[in-house]
Design a protein around this motif. Structure first.
Motif, PDB file in Angstrom:
ATOM      1  N   VAL A  58     -16.182 -11.926  -7.939  1.00  0.00           N
ATOM      2  CA  VAL A  58     -17.282 -12.570  -8.790  1.00  0.00           C
ATOM      3  C   VAL A  58     -18.597 -12.402  -7.945  1.00  0.00           C
ATOM      4  N   ASP A  59     -18.454 -13.176  -6.751  1.00  0.00           N
ATOM      5  CA  ASP A  59     -19.681 -13.004  -6.030  1.00  0.00           C
ATOM      6  C   ASP A  59     -20.116 -11.740  -5.581  1.00  0.00           C
ATOM      7  N   LEU A  60     -19.392 -10.929  -5.176  1.00  0.00           N
ATOM      8  CA  LEU A  60     -19.708  -9.431  -4.685  1.00  0.00           C
ATOM      9  C   LEU A  60     -20.238  -8.540  -5.999  1.00  0.00           C
ATOM     10  N   GLN A  61     -19.807  -8.826  -7.080  1.00  0.00           N
ATOM     11  CA  GLN A  61     -20.214  -8.079  -8.214  1.00  0.00           C
ATOM     12  C   GLN A  61     -21.535  -8.636  -8.538  1.00  0.00           C
ATOM     13  N   GLU A  62     -22.077  -9.777  -8.241  1.00  0.00           N
ATOM     14  CA  GLU A  62     -23.358 -10.043  -8.616  1.00  0.00           C
ATOM     15  C   GLU A  62     -24.324  -9.791  -7.480  1.00  0.00           C
ATOM     16  N   GLU A  63     -24.000  -9.610  -5.932  1.00  0.00           N
ATOM     17  CA  GLU A  63     -24.782  -9.467  -4.904  1.00  0.00           C
ATOM     18  C   GLU A  63     -24.860  -7.853  -4.650  1.00  0.00           C
ATOM     19  N   LEU A  64     -23.997  -7.179  -4.994  1.00  0.00           N
ATOM     20  CA  LEU A  64     -24.142  -5.955  -4.379  1.00  0.00           C
ATOM     21  C   LEU A  64     -25.081  -5.021  -5.606  1.00  0.00           C
ATOM     22  N   PRO A  65     -25.273  -5.256  -6.795  1.00  0.00           N
ATOM     23  CA  PRO A  65     -26.186  -4.717  -7.479  1.00  0.00           C
ATOM     24  C   PRO A  65     -27.662  -5.166  -7.342  1.00  0.00           C
ATOM     25  N   SER A  66     -27.659  -6.378  -6.844  1.00  0.00           N
ATOM     26  CA  SER A  66     -28.966  -6.867  -6.516  1.00  0.00           C
ATOM     27  C   SER A  66     -29.310  -6.401  -4.986  1.00  0.00           C
ATOM     28  N   LEU A  67     -28.533  -6.137  -4.367  1.00  0.00           N
ATOM     29  CA  LEU A  67     -28.991  -5.645  -2.857  1.00  0.00           C
ATOM     30  C   LEU A  67     -29.434  -4.226  -3.098  1.00  0.00           C
ATOM     31  N   LYS A 112       0.963  -1.239   0.035  1.00  0.00           N
ATOM     32  CA  LYS A 112       0.071  -0.073   0.054  1.00  0.00           C
ATOM     33  C   LYS A 112       0.792   1.168  -0.011  1.00  0.00           C
ATOM     34  N   VAL A 113       1.988   1.365   0.661  1.00  0.00           N
ATOM     35  CA  VAL A 113       2.940   2.365   0.786  1.00  0.00           C
ATOM     36  C   VAL A 113       3.532   2.715  -0.790  1.00  0.00           C
ATOM     37  N   LEU A 114       3.861   1.378  -1.203  1.00  0.00           N
ATOM     38  CA  LEU A 114       4.465   1.551  -2.675  1.00  0.00           C
ATOM     39  C   LEU A 114       3.295   2.128  -3.601  1.00  0.00           C
ATOM     40  N   GLN A 115       1.957   1.799  -3.684  1.00  0.00           N
ATOM     41  CA  GLN A 115       1.169   2.382  -4.436  1.00  0.00           C
ATOM     42  C   GLN A 115       0.756   3.844  -4.204  1.00  0.00           C
ATOM     43  N   LYS A 116       0.821   4.020  -2.817  1.00  0.00           N
ATOM     44  CA  LYS A 116       0.476   5.618  -2.583  1.00  0.00           C
ATOM     45  C   LYS A 116       1.687   6.626  -3.324  1.00  0.00           C
ATOM     46  N   LEU A 117       2.834   6.018  -3.000  1.00  0.00           N
ATOM     47  CA  LEU A 117       3.989   6.958  -3.456  1.00  0.00           C
ATOM     48  C   LEU A 117       4.122   6.544  -5.034  1.00  0.00           C
ATOM     49  N   GLY A 118       3.248   5.882  -5.668  1.00  0.00           N
ATOM     50  CA  GLY A 118       3.428   5.768  -7.310  1.00  0.00           C
ATOM     51  C   GLY A 118       4.414   4.746  -7.677  1.00  0.00           C
ATOM     52  N   LYS A 119       5.055   4.150  -6.757  1.00  0.00           N
ATOM     53  CA  LYS A 119       6.172   3.255  -7.394  1.00  0.00           C
ATOM     54  C   LYS A 119       5.727   1.834  -7.602  1.00  0.00           C
ATOM     55  N   ALA A 120       4.233   1.641  -7.414  1.00  0.00           N
ATOM     56  CA  ALA A 120       3.585   0.255  -7.635  1.00  0.00           C
ATOM     57  C   ALA A 120       2.415   0.463  -8.499  1.00  0.00           C
ATOM     58  N   ASP A 121       1.853   0.012  -9.314  1.00  0.00           N
ATOM     59  CA  ASP A 121       0.461   0.305  -9.796  1.00  0.00           C
ATOM     60  C   ASP A 121      -0.437  -0.608  -9.022  1.00  0.00           C
ATOM     61  N   GLU A 122      -1.750  -0.159  -9.143  1.00  0.00           N
ATOM     62  CA  GLU A 122      -2.715  -0.753  -8.451  1.00  0.00           C
ATOM     63  C   GLU A 122      -3.789  -1.211  -9.088  1.00  0.00           C
ATOM     64  N   THR A 123      -4.451  -2.583  -8.978  1.00  0.00           N
ATOM     65  CA  THR A 123      -5.201  -2.831  -9.743  1.00  0.00           C
ATOM     66  C   THR A 123      -6.877  -2.190  -9.549  1.00  0.00           C
ATOM     67  N   LYS A 124      -7.314  -1.676 -10.606  1.00  0.00           N
ATOM     68  CA  LYS A 124      -8.647  -0.833 -10.376  1.00  0.00           C
ATOM     69  C   LYS A 124     -10.028  -1.209 -11.063  1.00  0.00           C
ATOM     70  N   ASP A 125     -10.923  -1.169 -10.354  1.00  0.00           N
ATOM     71  CA  ASP A 125     -12.293  -1.625 -10.728  1.00  0.00           C
ATOM     72  C   ASP A 125     -13.289  -0.569 -10.519  1.00  0.00           C
ATOM     73  N   GLU A 126     -13.534   0.290 -11.504  1.00  0.00           N
ATOM     74  CA  GLU A 126     -14.318   1.385 -11.222  1.00  0.00           C
ATOM     75  C   GLU A 126     -16.069   0.959 -11.168  1.00  0.00           C
ATOM     76  N   GLN A 127     -16.106  -0.137 -11.889  1.00  0.00           N
ATOM     77  CA  GLN A 127     -17.718  -0.468 -11.479  1.00  0.00           C
ATOM     78  C   GLN A 127     -17.619  -1.233 -10.180  1.00  0.00           C
ATOM     79  N   PHE A 128     -16.974  -1.999  -9.756  1.00  0.00           N
ATOM     80  CA  PHE A 128     -16.998  -2.321  -8.255  1.00  0.00           C
ATOM     81  C   PHE A 128     -17.036  -1.271  -7.429  1.00  0.00           C
TER      82      PHE A 128
END
Length: 468
Positions: free
Chosen positions: A190-199, A28-44
């Protein structure tokens, strides 16, 4: 031996968890400093925002619903006590007593039924709805941790592949760990991607059902309560008809005489003793008010025979402690015409006021008559005073005019005749003022003596009318 093995496994698991936390924190420190990329999922991420909003709204609704139920319970208790009070004051020989008791019993049952149905059909449903959020919230947090593990394993595998000196064994192990981390993350994702919109979409139906239940229960409750109230009203109307000859009179609080002011008034001696022989005007047969306002140009007491036979004198606080003196209704007083030249030519030829005078002689009008007078102008009563008069008592607030005679019953009270003008002043000690009583000095006494201690006194406000 087994115990040592168990301890060894436990220590190893703890060490593994600690290592995972350190690896995640470093990632997390490396990601905040921009020294490591972070996997993003805008829809989630949008689904998570909706989830947090839905949880906040549901929690607020649950809180407000509990407050509503508490209010219903409080109203139930208040209604129950009110009906118990009615049952206690309802005499056994009064008609409708059994009906009134039955209505009170049904009222209590109706409140209990309403509260219980709200709990069953609204509150319990609300609790069930919110009960699914903690587990989903925990899984969202766990997915976030597994995403960090996946990114950390990916970065570790990439760093080994780009190293100058490659270690195939380490690369193979890193690849194996990456595949494992990716699999765990994707299963949860995958499970949360299905449950959250339904909820999120289920909230509409839940809100509709909840508020429909509340509205329907409240509507039925008020319908039934309206019937009970109408029945109670019918019982009381019947009671009133059978006891219609009795009247209920609202009485004001009696005046509490203060010793301090009484002592001050006693120092004056017998000069201001209450006049005798004052009679209150008798009411007309039809109870109508006097046709013409009456002006007193002097303050001599009326002859004892002037009062209408049978008219009752207004009672003072010392005579009737249950309430302040009540003025009698006014009577019709024949008005006498006063020539225009006898009122000092105050008006021009186009205006002649009608003045009712009750003095023994019109030729002895004092000069003070120009200071207070009432005149009938186009059907209305106007009041005025001579301009430029600045010698008012200290603290003067306003003027009142006596509409009825008032016989003083104590040394600290003013003796009033109908038509007397009183200059109202404040009490020296506000705590000495009783409800319905004012402090003042008659204008004629003030113009003559200019001494408050000698002239002031208290008088009942309802015997007077404000004129300035």
């Amino acid at each position: 031996m087994a115990e040592m093995g168990s301890k060894g496994v436990t220590a190893g698991k703890i060490a593994s968890n600690v290592q995972k936390k350190l690896t995640r924190a470093q990632e997390k420190v490396l990601q905040k400093l921009g020294k490591a990329d972070e996997t993003k999922d805008e829809q989630f991420e949008q689904c998570v925002q909706n989830f947090n909003k839905q949880l906040s709204e549901g929690t607020r609704l649950q809180k407000d619903l509990r407050t509503y139920l508490a209010s219903v319970k409080a109203m139930h208790e208040a209604s129950k006590k009110l009906n118990e009070c009615l049952q206690e004051v309802y005499e056994p020989d009064w008609p409708g007593r059994d009906e009134a008791n039955k209505i009170a019993e049904n009222n209590d049952l109706l409140w209990m039924d309403y509260h219980q149905k709200l709990v069953d059909q609204a509150l319990l449903t609300m609790d069930t709805y919110l009960g699914q959020f903690p587990d989903i919230k925990s899984r969202i947090a766990k997915r976030g941790r597994k995403l960090v593990d996946y990114d950390s394993a990916r970065h570790h595998y990439e760093s080994l592949q780009t190293a100058k000196k490659k270690d195939e064994a380490k690369i193979a192990k890193a690849e194996e760990e990456l595949i494992k981390a990716q699999k765990v993350f994707e299963e949860m994702n995958v499970d949360l991607q299905e449950e959250l919109p339904s909820l999120w979409n289920s909230r509409v139906g839940f809100y509709v059902n909840t508020f429909q239940s509340i509205a329907g229960l409240e509507e039925n409750f008020h319908k039934e309560m309206s019937k009970l109230n109408q029945n109670l009203n019918d019982v009381l109307v019947s009671l009133e008809k059978q006891h219609g000859s009795n009247t209920f009179t609202v009485k004001a609080q009696p005046r509490k005489k203060t010793k301090l002011f009484s002592r001050l008034r006693r120092k004056k001696g017998s000069d201001n003793a209450p006049a005798k022989g004052n009679k209150s005007p008798s009411p007309p047969p039809d109870g109508s008010p006097a046709a013409t306002p009456e002006i007193r140009v002097n303050h001599e007491p009326e002859p004892a025979g002037a009062a209408t036979p049978g008219a009752a004198l207004p009672k003072s606080p010392s005579q009737l402690r249950k309430g302040p003196p009540v003025p009698p209704p006014p009577k019709h007083t024949p008005s006498k015409e006063v020539k225009q030249e006898q009122i000092l030519s105050l008006f021009d030829d186009t205006f002649v006021p009608e003045i009712s005078v009750t003095t023994p002689s019109q030729s002895s009008l004092p000069a003070v008559v120009v200071e207070t007078f009432s005149a009938t102008v186009n059907g209305t009563v106007e009041s005025g005073s001579a301009a430029g008069r600045l010698d008012l008592p200290p603290g003067f607030m306003f003027k009142v005019q006596a509409q009825h005679d008032y016989t003083a019953t104590d040394t600290d009270e003013l003796q009033l005749k109908a038509g007397d003008v009183v200059l109202v002043i404040p009490f020296q000690n506000p705590e000495e003022q009783d409800e319905g009583w004012l402090m003042g000095v008659k204008e004629s006494d003030w113009n003559q003596h200019k001494e408050l201690e000698k002239c002031r006194g208290v008088f009942p406000e309802n015997f007077t009318e404000r004129v300035q």
